[in-house]
Each structure stands twice: as C-alpha cells, then as structure tokens.
Design a protein around this motif. Structure first.
Motif, PDB file in Angstrom:
ATOM      1  N   LYS A   1     -14.351 -10.821  42.779  1.00 50.37           N
ATOM      2  CA  LYS A   1     -14.152  -9.390  42.545  1.00 50.37           C
ATOM      3  C   LYS A   1     -14.776  -8.931  41.232  1.00 50.37           C
ATOM      4  O   LYS A   1     -15.377  -7.858  41.164  1.00 50.37           O
ATOM      5  CB  LYS A   1     -12.658  -9.057  42.566  1.00 50.37           C
ATOM      6  N   THR A   2     -14.630  -9.721  40.183  1.00 50.31           N
ATOM      7  CA  THR A   2     -15.115  -9.279  38.871  1.00 50.31           C
ATOM      8  C   THR A   2     -16.607  -9.558  38.671  1.00 50.31           C
ATOM      9  O   THR A   2     -17.227  -8.961  37.800  1.00 50.31           O
ATOM     10  CB  THR A   2     -14.321  -9.956  37.743  1.00 50.31           C
ATOM     11  N   CYS A   3     -17.161 -10.483  39.431  1.00 45.18           N
ATOM     12  CA  CYS A   3     -18.597 -10.802  39.427  1.00 45.18           C
ATOM     13  C   CYS A   3     -19.056 -11.348  38.074  1.00 45.18           C
ATOM     14  O   CYS A   3     -19.254 -12.543  37.928  1.00 45.18           O
ATOM     15  CB  CYS A   3     -19.420  -9.572  39.835  1.00 45.18           C
ATOM     16  N   THR A   4     -19.265 -10.499  37.095  1.00 47.37           N
ATOM     17  CA  THR A   4     -19.776 -10.952  35.797  1.00 47.37           C
ATOM     18  C   THR A   4     -18.712 -10.989  34.712  1.00 47.37           C
ATOM     19  O   THR A   4     -18.980 -11.479  33.611  1.00 47.37           O
ATOM     20  CB  THR A   4     -20.898 -10.036  35.304  1.00 47.37           C
ATOM     21  N   ARG A   5     -17.526 -10.482  34.997  1.00 47.92           N
ATOM     22  CA  ARG A   5     -16.518 -10.354  33.947  1.00 47.92           C
ATOM     23  C   ARG A   5     -15.407 -11.380  34.114  1.00 47.92           C
ATOM     24  O   ARG A   5     -14.999 -11.708  35.229  1.00 47.92           O
ATOM     25  CB  ARG A   5     -15.944  -8.928  33.945  1.00 47.92           C
ATOM     26  N   ASP A   6     -14.908 -11.843  32.983  1.00 50.49           N
ATOM     27  CA  ASP A   6     -13.877 -12.869  32.987  1.00 50.49           C
ATOM     28  C   ASP A   6     -12.581 -12.389  33.635  1.00 50.49           C
ATOM     29  O   ASP A   6     -12.316 -11.184  33.742  1.00 50.49           O
ATOM     30  CB  ASP A   6     -13.580 -13.317  31.557  1.00 50.49           C
ATOM     31  N   THR A   7     -11.791 -13.352  34.031  1.00 45.43           N
ATOM     32  CA  THR A   7     -10.446 -13.077  34.530  1.00 45.43           C
ATOM     33  C   THR A   7      -9.447 -13.707  33.551  1.00 45.43           C
ATOM     34  O   THR A   7      -9.819 -14.533  32.703  1.00 45.43           O
ATOM     35  CB  THR A   7     -10.240 -13.660  35.936  1.00 45.43           C
ATOM     36  N   PHE A   8      -8.193 -13.330  33.682  1.00 46.33           N
ATOM     37  CA  PHE A   8      -7.156 -13.834  32.785  1.00 46.33           C
ATOM     38  C   PHE A   8      -5.887 -14.083  33.581  1.00 46.33           C
ATOM     39  O   PHE A   8      -5.656 -13.467  34.623  1.00 46.33           O
ATOM     40  CB  PHE A   8      -6.875 -12.833  31.657  1.00 46.33           C
ATOM     41  N   LYS A   9      -5.057 -14.990  33.097  1.00 46.89           N
ATOM     42  CA  LYS A   9      -3.765 -15.205  33.720  1.00 46.89           C
ATOM     43  C   LYS A   9      -2.985 -13.889  33.706  1.00 46.89           C
ATOM     44  O   LYS A   9      -3.072 -13.113  32.751  1.00 46.89           O
ATOM     45  CB  LYS A   9      -2.992 -16.282  32.972  1.00 46.89           C
TER      46      LYS A   9
END
Length: 417
Positions: A291-299
């Motif tokens: 979903k975010t493609c180029t952007r980080d995810t976080f808990k």
C-alpha cells in the motif's frame, strides 16, 4: 502457498490471492476461473516462459509476480487496467516492447535480467514511483523517462550506464537512488583489515536483509562480539556485493554510523565484520508494503515524541554530512534502516544501495535531502503533539527538504534545528 490440486478442484474459487510454485512450465488455465476476485497473483519460482494473450481476463488483478522464472521478454498486460505492481526479478529478460503495460503501474521490478535498454513508452507511466532495475545491462536511459515525474525510488546499480543523465537528477520526487557498479560510478577504496573466517565463532542469526544475513559472532582476533554480515551472492537486489563492501570500507567513523571492523579474507565467503549493536537498539520503522509503495510502515502502537524526532533528525543529518563529505550517497535513507535505543541514540545502517559520486556533483546530495524530508514527514505523522512551535519548526524544515525544486532544498550542512 497454494497447490495446483487445490486450484483444479475449485477449492480456491473466490480467493483474492493466489501463490503457486510447482515448477510450472505453462500458465494454468484454471486461474481464469478466479477472475472475479483475484487481486494478487504470485507465480514466482517456476519455469514459465510466457503468459496467455488473454491475461487481461484477470480484470481485478492489482499485483502480479513472475520472479525467478525463464521469461526472455515481458508479456503484454494491456487491458489489466487495475494492475499497479508487476515483478519480473531474476529472469532472463532481454526484450521490453513498446506500449505493453497499463498506465496505472506504480511499482515495476525488473532486477537481475538481461535488458540493454528500456522502451520509449516507459515515459507514459506517469504514476511510476518505484523502479528497481539493478543487475541488467542497460547502457542508457531513454529521455522519455524524464516524463516519469512521480519516480521516488530508482535502482540502477550493476548496469552499463556511461552517464547519469542530467534530467534524472532533477526529477521532482526522486529520493532514493542507487547507481554503483556502472562505468559512470565513482570508485574509491580504503584499506581494511582482513580476517580469516575460521577466526570467528558464529552464533545466532540477528537479521536478514536484501543483500545478506547478519549473525552475532565472536572474533578471536578482536577478542569481542561482532556482527558478521554474509552476502547472499555476488549480486544482490541493490547491486554488486563487492560494491557494497567497498562502500562500507569507505564510510569512516561517526557516532551515528556502525563501525566497520574488517572483511573476511578471500572470496570464498563475502562478508564484513561490523561493530556489534546490542539488542536494546530496535529498528525505528518497518519497510514499505504494497500500500505505501515507497514509504515506510510502523507498528500500529508507535508514537514518537518531539524530543525523539529531533534527536533522530539531528543524528541522521550529522551522519549524512559525514557521508556526503566523502562523496557517498546512502541511497536508502529510511526509518527501517535506523536503529534506536531508549535514550534516542541511533545508528544509520544498511549501505546496500550506497553509491560514490564526484565532489562537484551536488545534485546527488539534494536527492538524499528529499529522503530526509520523507523521514521527517513519517516521524512527524507519529507525533501526537502538533501545537508546539517545535513541531511547526520541524514541519517547515520538512517542507523545505521535500521541495520539488531540488535547488530550493538545503544541503545537509545547512540544516539547522
């Protein structure tokens, strides 16, 4: 993982995701029976060389992987208008014809193939954000690609590029660029101690990345615990392992960079000894997802205070000043490559996408400054207190770093907190 038997029995009717790996030599026609619901198709690790011409019958398809097969050309996906992500990593692709991809593609993976060039129609993919191309034989990029104004991540390492075109350096959103292992790449090398692999007592696995695995080990020569990074092979998803090793040996010492101690002697095992970072340090973020493609995810529970955000930003900016003073572009400046402890000390790691550049080529630093702006944006989104002037000050810095006009972005040495 599903089975061909399940597919043929009708057991998978209604599924949204299908994963098959059974040494397939042809596309199973039964997959078309899932056309009303199938959104993610993964046929990686098979023996496929082609796809049926009516692949567009899979009208709901959003994500498709055909990595590690035997394709020599990219099939046409015209008519698959919902397709946004397509992966052909690790095939033998030489041909990429004009106008064969739907215009909604935003993530295209062609790593480790045999492409010598790209079609001019690549410039029509105006939504393209993420484009890993490492490990091909590309000699030049088509000028039409300058129209891909939404590209944020581009991996060009381990190709045959004679130059990095000037238009690429001014793409308004380009933030994560890797280009080592090309004839045009800068080359430096600093000496580093060599140690035999037999001098190490290898312990538990600490982590796995795109280019290799990291183990805890005891070094008899250093008489201390170290981190041992063993590379998976001569070429990785970000480029050549030897290039990464060379970069790591060249970064020097900085309080926010993991110290490189030695390299494994000989070429039987490609590896580096790094300073051991204790388990009290944790990754600040998690890698991007579909979903975010180029952007980080976080808990989900992650909350960052303004004090933590400022401490991380100051540390990473300082490390970036050090790297760019040596003509080194990190290329993967992300929260998931930052280790942080409970008193907000952090390390920037993972140099798999790093590249050398000549000192006068300031455009490369401005690209990395935008990645720093993205990091700030991600961290600020996790801060519950937005009314303080300190937040507004960091937000102003974020806006400046993410300017679509790279000339308006500051150099790292100009960033003030």
């Amino acid at each position: 993982m599903h089975t061909l038997a399940q597919l043929r029995s009708g057991e998978l009717i209604g599924t949204k995701r299908l994963t098959l790996s059974e040494n397939l030599t042809s596309f199973p026609e039964e997959i078309f029976e899932l056309a009303e619901t199938l959104e993610i198709l993964d046929l990686s690790h098979n023996l496929l060389t082609s796809l049926p011409e009516n692949i567009n019958k899979l009208s709901k398809l959003k994500i498709a992987f055909f990595s590690y097969n035997r394709f020599t050309h990219i099939p046409s996906f015209l008519g698959c208008e919902n397709l946004t992500m397509l992966g052909f990593k690790g095939n033998a692709i030489e041909l990429f014809d004009e106008d064969i991809l739907p215009l909604n593609i935003n993530w295209l993976i062609l790593t480790d193939n045999k492409l010598k060039g790209l079609p001019k129609s690549i410039g029509k993919l105006h939504k393209l954000q993420k484009f890993p191309l490492a490990g091909n034989q590309i000699e030049r990029l088509p000028e039409e690609m300058a129209s891909c104004q939404n590209i944020e991540l581009l991996r060009l390492s381990a190709n045959q590029l004679q130059e990095i075109p000037s238009w690429l350096l001014t793409l308004p959103k380009l933030s994560w660029l890797a280009f080592s292992g090309n004839p045009c790449s800068g080359k430096q090398k600093f000496g580093l101690q060599e140690v035999p692999y037999t001098s190490l007592e290898v312990k538990e696995l600490l982590g796995t990345g795109a280019s290799g695995e990291i183990f805890k080990a005891y070094s008899k020569l250093h008489e201390e615990d170290v981190a041992l990074k063993l590379f998976k092979g001569a070429i990785t998803s970000d480029g050549y392992a030897h290039d990464e090793m060379n970069l790591c040996m060249s970064i020097g010492e900085h309080p926010n960079l993991i110290k490189v101690l030695a390299k494994i002697k000989g070429d039987e095992k490609l590896g580096l000894l790094l300073e051991y970072i204790p388990a009290i340090y944790q990754n600040l973020g998690l890698p991007p997802d579909f979903k975010t493609c180029t952007r980080d995810t976080f808990k989900q529970e992650t909350v960052l205070s303004l004090e933590t955000i400022r401490a991380v930003a100051q540390s990473i900016a300082s490390a970036a000043v050090h790297l760019h003073s040596r003509g080194i572009m990190h290329g993967d400046l992300y929260a998931h490559n930052i280790l942080i402890n409970d008193v907000d000390h952090c390390y920037l790691g993972d140099f798999g996408a790093a590249s050398f550049y000549e000192p006068h080529q300031h455009e490369f630093e401005k690209i990395e400054v935008r990645a720093f702006g993205c990091l700030l944006e991600d961290m600020l989104s996790l801060c519950p207190i937005k009314e303080r002037e300190e937040y507004r000050s960091l937000e102003r810095l974020r806006i400046q770093c993410m300017s679509e006009n790279s000339k308006e972005r500051p150099f790292f040495s100009e960033i003030r907190f």
